[in-house]
Scaffold this motif. Structure first.
Motif, PDB file in Angstrom:
ATOM      1  N   PHE A  10       0.916  -1.108  -0.131  1.00  0.00           N
ATOM      2  CA  PHE A  10      -0.030   0.081   0.140  1.00  0.00           C
ATOM      3  C   PHE A  10       0.953   1.534   0.006  1.00  0.00           C
ATOM      4  CE2 PHE A  10      -2.060   3.436   2.106  1.00  0.00           C
ATOM      5  CZ  PHE A  10      -3.338   3.512   1.372  1.00  0.00           C
ATOM      6  N   GLU A  11       1.871   1.312   0.914  1.00  0.00           N
ATOM      7  CA  GLU A  11       2.798   2.548   1.053  1.00  0.00           C
ATOM      8  C   GLU A  11       3.513   2.689  -0.395  1.00  0.00           C
ATOM      9  OE1 GLU A  11       5.097   1.433   4.316  1.00  0.00           O
ATOM     10  OE2 GLU A  11       3.487   2.265   5.747  1.00  0.00           O
ATOM     11  N   ARG A  12       3.918   1.612  -0.955  1.00  0.00           N
ATOM     12  CA  ARG A  12       4.901   1.785  -2.218  1.00  0.00           C
ATOM     13  C   ARG A  12       3.883   2.287  -3.287  1.00  0.00           C
ATOM     14  NH1 ARG A  12       6.256  -3.123  -2.315  1.00  0.00           N
ATOM     15  NH2 ARG A  12       4.516  -3.752  -3.847  1.00  0.00           N
ATOM     16  N   ASN A  13       2.612   1.739  -3.283  1.00  0.00           N
ATOM     17  CA  ASN A  13       1.449   2.236  -4.403  1.00  0.00           C
ATOM     18  C   ASN A  13       1.083   3.426  -4.297  1.00  0.00           C
ATOM     19  OD1 ASN A  13       2.086  -0.367  -5.836  1.00  0.00           O
ATOM     20  ND2 ASN A  13       0.355  -1.356  -4.613  1.00  0.00           N
ATOM     21  N   PHE A  14       1.085   3.876  -2.889  1.00  0.00           N
ATOM     22  CA  PHE A  14       0.447   5.307  -2.728  1.00  0.00           C
ATOM     23  C   PHE A  14       1.481   6.112  -3.259  1.00  0.00           C
ATOM     24  CE2 PHE A  14       0.390   8.997   0.051  1.00  0.00           C
ATOM     25  CZ  PHE A  14      -0.819   9.441  -0.181  1.00  0.00           C
ATOM     26  N   ARG A  15       2.802   5.948  -2.711  1.00  0.00           N
ATOM     27  CA  ARG A  15       3.890   6.813  -3.313  1.00  0.00           C
ATOM     28  C   ARG A  15       3.849   6.938  -4.889  1.00  0.00           C
ATOM     29  NH1 ARG A  15       6.608   4.407   0.917  1.00  0.00           N
ATOM     30  NH2 ARG A  15       7.747   2.983  -0.627  1.00  0.00           N
ATOM     31  N   ARG A  16       3.843   5.841  -5.154  1.00  0.00           N
ATOM     32  CA  ARG A  16       4.181   5.606  -6.884  1.00  0.00           C
ATOM     33  C   ARG A  16       2.894   6.207  -7.658  1.00  0.00           C
ATOM     34  NH1 ARG A  16       4.496  -0.256  -8.465  1.00  0.00           N
ATOM     35  NH2 ARG A  16       2.300   0.099  -8.572  1.00  0.00           N
ATOM     36  N   VAL A  61     -12.618   6.274  -2.855  1.00  0.00           N
ATOM     37  CA  VAL A  61     -11.786   7.730  -2.637  1.00  0.00           C
ATOM     38  C   VAL A  61     -12.495   8.626  -3.345  1.00  0.00           C
ATOM     39  CG1 VAL A  61      -9.807   9.017  -2.305  1.00  0.00           C
ATOM     40  CG2 VAL A  61      -9.619   6.640  -1.679  1.00  0.00           C
ATOM     41  N   GLU A  62     -12.361   8.345  -4.751  1.00  0.00           N
ATOM     42  CA  GLU A  62     -13.014   9.182  -5.766  1.00  0.00           C
ATOM     43  C   GLU A  62     -13.912   8.425  -6.750  1.00  0.00           C
ATOM     44  OE1 GLU A  62     -12.570  12.604  -7.255  1.00  0.00           O
ATOM     45  OE2 GLU A  62     -12.427  12.923  -5.196  1.00  0.00           O
ATOM     46  N   TYR A  63     -14.344   8.803  -7.824  1.00  0.00           N
ATOM     47  CA  TYR A  63     -14.972   7.937  -8.582  1.00  0.00           C
ATOM     48  C   TYR A  63     -14.264   6.387  -9.021  1.00  0.00           C
ATOM     49  CZ  TYR A  63     -17.230   6.254 -13.033  1.00  0.00           C
ATOM     50  OH  TYR A  63     -17.720   5.404 -13.741  1.00  0.00           O
ATOM     51  N   ASP A  64     -12.967   6.817  -9.473  1.00  0.00           N
ATOM     52  CA  ASP A  64     -12.244   5.493  -9.766  1.00  0.00           C
ATOM     53  C   ASP A  64     -11.243   5.211  -8.974  1.00  0.00           C
ATOM     54  OD1 ASP A  64     -12.093   3.354 -11.727  1.00  0.00           O
ATOM     55  OD2 ASP A  64     -10.632   4.259 -12.879  1.00  0.00           O
ATOM     56  N   ILE A  65     -11.078   5.907  -7.784  1.00  0.00           N
ATOM     57  CA  ILE A  65      -9.774   5.511  -6.969  1.00  0.00           C
ATOM     58  C   ILE A  65     -10.318   4.658  -5.650  1.00  0.00           C
ATOM     59  CG2 ILE A  65      -8.044   6.247  -5.512  1.00  0.00           C
ATOM     60  CD1 ILE A  65      -7.654   7.059  -8.406  1.00  0.00           C
ATOM     61  N   ARG A  66      -9.571   3.480  -5.567  1.00  0.00           N
ATOM     62  CA  ARG A  66     -10.300   2.622  -4.480  1.00  0.00           C
ATOM     63  C   ARG A  66      -9.194   2.304  -3.337  1.00  0.00           C
ATOM     64  NH1 ARG A  66     -13.677   2.920  -8.178  1.00  0.00           N
ATOM     65  NH2 ARG A  66     -15.485   1.663  -8.627  1.00  0.00           N
ATOM     66  N   ASP A  81      -3.895  -2.062  -0.896  1.00  0.00           N
ATOM     67  CA  ASP A  81      -3.600  -1.373  -2.077  1.00  0.00           C
ATOM     68  C   ASP A  81      -4.413  -0.219  -2.340  1.00  0.00           C
ATOM     69  OD1 ASP A  81      -2.244  -1.170  -4.559  1.00  0.00           O
ATOM     70  OD2 ASP A  81      -3.427  -2.971  -5.355  1.00  0.00           O
ATOM     71  N   ILE A  82      -4.050   0.513  -3.219  1.00  0.00           N
ATOM     72  CA  ILE A  82      -4.867   1.703  -3.527  1.00  0.00           C
ATOM     73  C   ILE A  82      -4.456   2.238  -5.003  1.00  0.00           C
ATOM     74  CG2 ILE A  82      -2.853   3.381  -2.801  1.00  0.00           C
ATOM     75  CD1 ILE A  82      -5.205   5.366  -1.959  1.00  0.00           C
ATOM     76  N   GLY A  83      -5.323   2.572  -5.748  1.00  0.00           N
ATOM     77  CA  GLY A  83      -5.366   2.831  -7.272  1.00  0.00           C
ATOM     78  C   GLY A  83      -6.763   2.649  -7.773  1.00  0.00           C
ATOM     79  N   THR A  84      -6.909   3.060  -9.200  1.00  0.00           N
ATOM     80  CA  THR A  84      -7.617   2.883 -10.029  1.00  0.00           C
ATOM     81  C   THR A  84      -8.358   1.515  -9.837  1.00  0.00           C
ATOM     82  OG1 THR A  84      -6.743   2.295 -12.071  1.00  0.00           O
ATOM     83  CG2 THR A  84      -7.028   4.776 -11.531  1.00  0.00           C
ATOM     84  N   HIS A  85      -9.596   1.361 -10.506  1.00  0.00           N
ATOM     85  CA  HIS A  85     -10.312   0.189 -10.365  1.00  0.00           C
ATOM     86  C   HIS A  85      -9.353  -1.007 -10.998  1.00  0.00           C
ATOM     87  CE1 HIS A  85     -13.218  -2.769 -11.795  1.00  0.00           C
ATOM     88  NE2 HIS A  85     -13.864  -2.514 -10.934  1.00  0.00           N
ATOM     89  N   ASP A  86      -8.974  -0.683 -12.317  1.00  0.00           N
ATOM     90  CA  ASP A  86      -8.352  -1.566 -12.986  1.00  0.00           C
ATOM     91  C   ASP A  86      -6.889  -1.817 -12.378  1.00  0.00           C
ATOM     92  OD1 ASP A  86     -10.111  -1.770 -14.817  1.00  0.00           O
ATOM     93  OD2 ASP A  86      -9.185  -0.138 -16.133  1.00  0.00           O
ATOM     94  N   GLU A  87      -6.150  -1.047 -11.610  1.00  0.00           N
ATOM     95  CA  GLU A  87      -4.841  -1.160 -10.996  1.00  0.00           C
ATOM     96  C   GLU A  87      -4.938  -2.420  -9.542  1.00  0.00           C
ATOM     97  OE1 GLU A  87      -2.670   3.039 -11.829  1.00  0.00           O
ATOM     98  OE2 GLU A  87      -3.945   2.716  -9.958  1.00  0.00           O
ATOM     99  N   VAL A  88      -6.106  -2.124  -8.932  1.00  0.00           N
ATOM    100  CA  VAL A  88      -6.324  -2.876  -7.562  1.00  0.00           C
ATOM    101  C   VAL A  88      -7.027  -4.129  -7.726  1.00  0.00           C
ATOM    102  CG1 VAL A  88      -6.046  -0.842  -6.283  1.00  0.00           C
ATOM    103  CG2 VAL A  88      -8.197  -1.604  -6.791  1.00  0.00           C
ATOM    104  N   TYR A  89      -7.940  -4.433  -8.994  1.00  0.00           N
ATOM    105  CA  TYR A  89      -8.449  -5.604  -9.034  1.00  0.00           C
ATOM    106  C   TYR A  89      -7.910  -6.276 -10.251  1.00  0.00           C
ATOM    107  CZ  TYR A  89     -12.133  -2.954  -6.414  1.00  0.00           C
ATOM    108  OH  TYR A  89     -12.964  -2.325  -5.439  1.00  0.00           O
TER     109      TYR A  89
END
Length: 89
Positions: A10-16, A61-66, A81-89
């Motif tokens: 999560f921390e890595r993906n948040f930073r990136r 978090v937002e429309y396409d941020i989970r 994990d955190i990211g767009t729908h496609d990134e996290v699923y």
């Protein structure tokens, strides 16, 4: 109140994924404050995942941020994990 731990992924993906995106960073922390009070607040659209992610939950978090997370206990969660729908699923 809920206690939150952050996985290294999560921390890595948040930073990136959110580097330099201050609006989304601020929006995430607003949502985390809501999550701390009530992880099932309707504004978060919290839901259980299915399939290979069936042990995990997600909130928006937002429309396409989970944010993907799991419950350790009723009072402790781990953000995975955190990211767009496609990134996290």
């Amino acid at each position: 109140m809920i206690e939150i731990a952050f996985s290294p992924a999560f921390e890595r993906n948040f930073r990136r994924r959110f580097k330099g995106r201050t609006y989304l960073q601020a929006r995430l922390w607003q949502r985390v404050e809501i999550f701390l009070e009530n992880p099932f607040d309707s504004r978060l659209r919290t839901h259980k995942l299915t399939g290979s992610l069936k042990e995990l939950w997600s909130f928006s978090v937002e429309y396409d941020i989970r944010v993907v997370f799991y419950f350790v206990t009723d009072e402790k969660v781990v953000f995975v994990d955190i990211g767009t729908h496609d990134e996290v699923y």
